[in-house]
Enzyme design. Structure first.
Site, PDB file in Angstrom:
ATOM      1  N   ASN A   9      71.405  14.974   9.950  1.00  0.00           N
ATOM      2  CA  ASN A   9      71.455  15.408   8.552  1.00  0.00           C
ATOM      3  C   ASN A   9      72.415  16.587   8.494  1.00  0.00           C
ATOM      4  O   ASN A   9      72.066  17.689   8.899  1.00  0.00           O
ATOM      5  CB  ASN A   9      70.053  15.810   8.091  1.00  0.00           C
ATOM      6  CG  ASN A   9      70.062  16.386   6.681  1.00  0.00           C
ATOM      7  OD1 ASN A   9      71.094  16.343   5.998  1.00  0.00           O
ATOM      8  ND2 ASN A   9      68.939  16.927   6.246  1.00  0.00           N
ATOM      9  N   LYS A  11      73.494  18.054   5.940  1.00  0.00           N
ATOM     10  CA  LYS A  11      73.236  18.918   4.773  1.00  0.00           C
ATOM     11  C   LYS A  11      74.568  19.196   4.059  1.00  0.00           C
ATOM     12  O   LYS A  11      75.433  18.318   4.029  1.00  0.00           O
ATOM     13  CB  LYS A  11      72.510  20.184   5.231  1.00  0.00           C
ATOM     14  CG  LYS A  11      71.267  19.826   6.075  1.00  0.00           C
ATOM     15  CD  LYS A  11      70.332  20.958   6.322  1.00  0.00           C
ATOM     16  CE  LYS A  11      69.138  20.452   7.142  1.00  0.00           C
ATOM     17  NZ  LYS A  11      68.113  21.457   7.367  1.00  0.00           N
ATOM     18  N   HIS A  95      63.683  15.086   1.324  1.00  0.00           N
ATOM     19  CA  HIS A  95      63.816  16.175   2.301  1.00  0.00           C
ATOM     20  C   HIS A  95      63.210  17.451   1.711  1.00  0.00           C
ATOM     21  O   HIS A  95      63.284  17.669   0.502  1.00  0.00           O
ATOM     22  CB  HIS A  95      65.301  16.387   2.640  1.00  0.00           C
ATOM     23  CG  HIS A  95      65.500  17.327   3.789  1.00  0.00           C
ATOM     24  ND1 HIS A  95      65.444  18.693   3.629  1.00  0.00           N
ATOM     25  CD2 HIS A  95      65.716  17.098   5.107  1.00  0.00           C
ATOM     26  CE1 HIS A  95      65.626  19.262   4.814  1.00  0.00           C
ATOM     27  NE2 HIS A  95      65.792  18.321   5.720  1.00  0.00           N
ATOM     28  N   GLU A  97      64.213  20.358   1.564  1.00  0.00           N
ATOM     29  CA  GLU A  97      65.141  21.169   0.763  1.00  0.00           C
ATOM     30  C   GLU A  97      65.327  20.561  -0.628  1.00  0.00           C
ATOM     31  O   GLU A  97      65.515  21.292  -1.607  1.00  0.00           O
ATOM     32  CB  GLU A  97      66.479  21.311   1.519  1.00  0.00           C
ATOM     33  CG  GLU A  97      66.330  22.240   2.715  1.00  0.00           C
ATOM     34  CD  GLU A  97      67.230  21.912   3.899  1.00  0.00           C
ATOM     35  OE1 GLU A  97      68.220  21.166   3.741  1.00  0.00           O
ATOM     36  OE2 GLU A  97      66.934  22.418   5.003  1.00  0.00           O
ATOM     37  N   GLU A 167      58.830  16.488   9.256  1.00  0.00           N
ATOM     38  CA  GLU A 167      59.598  17.722   9.401  1.00  0.00           C
ATOM     39  C   GLU A 167      58.754  18.897   8.910  1.00  0.00           C
ATOM     40  O   GLU A 167      58.746  19.193   7.701  1.00  0.00           O
ATOM     41  CB  GLU A 167      60.891  17.647   8.577  1.00  0.00           C
ATOM     42  CG  GLU A 167      61.829  16.544   9.016  1.00  0.00           C
ATOM     43  CD  GLU A 167      63.274  16.864   8.678  1.00  0.00           C
ATOM     44  OE1 GLU A 167      64.092  16.859   9.597  1.00  0.00           O
ATOM     45  OE2 GLU A 167      63.573  17.152   7.508  1.00  0.00           O
ATOM     46  N   GLY A 173      65.399  24.777  10.673  1.00  0.00           N
ATOM     47  CA  GLY A 173      66.420  25.823  10.667  1.00  0.00           C
ATOM     48  C   GLY A 173      65.918  27.172  11.136  1.00  0.00           C
ATOM     49  O   GLY A 173      66.598  28.186  10.961  1.00  0.00           O
ATOM     50  N   SER A 213      64.462  21.936  14.167  1.00  0.00           N
ATOM     51  CA  SER A 213      65.008  22.657  15.328  1.00  0.00           C
ATOM     52  C   SER A 213      65.066  21.808  16.599  1.00  0.00           C
ATOM     53  O   SER A 213      64.804  22.307  17.694  1.00  0.00           O
ATOM     54  CB  SER A 213      64.227  23.962  15.572  1.00  0.00           C
ATOM     55  OG  SER A 213      64.360  24.820  14.455  1.00  0.00           O
TER      56      SER A 213
HETATM   57  P1  13P Z   1      67.291  21.794  11.831  1.00  0.00           P
HETATM   58  O1  13P Z   1      67.471  20.793  12.943  1.00  0.00           O
HETATM   59  O2  13P Z   1      68.512  22.619  11.567  1.00  0.00           O
HETATM   60  O3  13P Z   1      66.041  22.611  12.025  1.00  0.00           O
HETATM   61  O4  13P Z   1      67.065  20.943  10.480  1.00  0.00           O
HETATM   62  C1  13P Z   1      66.129  19.944  10.477  1.00  0.00           C
HETATM   63  C2  13P Z   1      66.305  19.158   9.241  1.00  0.00           C
HETATM   64  O5  13P Z   1      66.076  19.639   8.149  1.00  0.00           O
HETATM   65  C3  13P Z   1      66.789  17.777   9.369  1.00  0.00           C
HETATM   66  O6  13P Z   1      66.634  17.081   8.183  1.00  0.00           O
END
Ligand code: 13P
Length: 252
Positions: A9, A11, A95, A97, A167, A173, A213
């Site tokens: 992803n 983003k 997701h 976010e 997740e 993150g 992560s």
């Molecule tokens: P990170 O791997 O940066 O923690 O992000 C995970 C994520 O949101 C994947 O969709």
């Protein structure tokens, strides 16, 4: 029986030239990875070049979100029909976010999931609890609600492509990773919920990915447990070597 799936992803990172450069460096690194389904989810403006650069390879391209209508007056949105038309095969849905910043809810997840299945896109539905939920012992309640509403009214006969990504929001993150035991427990619970909501057969075949992560050095311990069928990777998927290493370390 469940083919491992590892998805990137990206983003809101990578302009088209950066996506092309990534793929050019990445493809040789994963040329022999046939056991794993590999998916890259670039931003909307990098979908076309990513599709072009991966044509004829085993690497799939997914979108990070979509609307659930086929078309209409929905300024700024992209429909499943549009994704189909350019050969996008997968789509992330709900997701955290999107839920946090763009008002997505379990109800909108449900609409999107139905649309993705109707249009033969592989839906990767994201669920996961916040830190406060875990600390107050409400993790399973949160997952249960996200799945009960998110999967409501899905015909089990049409649900086979479904993928779930667990997740935990506190692990995204942050560099904080769920321990393998925390992840396995959550995945097992999710699988049991799918059995109740859809069917035991669908639960047994649904891939459940871990996200939060994931890095090259923790991928092996997270990806190879009984109920964990792959990973959804954010930050560590932005670099071709690091993402290829995650794939290699997960397929031991
Ligand atoms: P990170 O791997 O940066 O923690 O992000 C995970 C994520 O949101 C994947 O969709």
């Amino acid at each position: 029986m469940r083919k491992p799936l590892i998805a990137a992803n990206w983003k809101m990172y990578k302009i088209p030239a950066e996506a092309t450069a990534f793929i050019g460096a990445f493809l040789p690194l994963v040329a022999s990875q046939e056991k794993t389904e590999i998916v890259l989810c670039p931003s909307m403006t990098s979908l076309a070049v990513s599709l072009e650069a991966t044509k004829g390879t085993q690497v799939h391209i997914g979108a990070q979100t979509m609307d659930w209508h086929d078309n209409g007056a929905f300024t700024g949105e992209t429909s499943p029909v549009m994704l189909n038309a350019i050969d996008v095969t997968h789509v992330l849905i709900g997701h955290s976010e999107r839920r946090q910043y763009f008002n997505e809810t379990d109800e909108t997840v449900n609409h999107k999931l139905k649309a993705a299945l109707a249009h033969k896109l592989v839906p990767i539905v994201c669920v996961g609890e916040h830190k406060a939920d875990r600390e107050s012992g409400r993790t399973n309640d949160v997952l249960k609600k996200q799945l009960t509403v998110g999967l409501q009214g899905i015909d089990p006969a049409a649900a086979a492509p479904l993928v779930i990504a667990y997740e935990p929001v506190w692990a995204i993150g942050t560099g904080l990773t769920a321990t393998p035991q925390i992840a396995e427990d959550a995945h097992k619970f999710i699988r049991a919920q799918i059995a109740e909501i859809l069917s035991p057969a669908i639960a047994a075949s649904t891939r459940i990915l871990y996200g939060g992560s994931v890095k090259p050095d923790n991928a092996a311990s997270l990806c190879c447990l009984e109920n964990i069928d792959g990973a959804l990777v954010g930050g560590a998927s932005l670099d071709p070597t690091s993402f290829a290493q995650i794939i290699a370390n997960s397929s031991i």
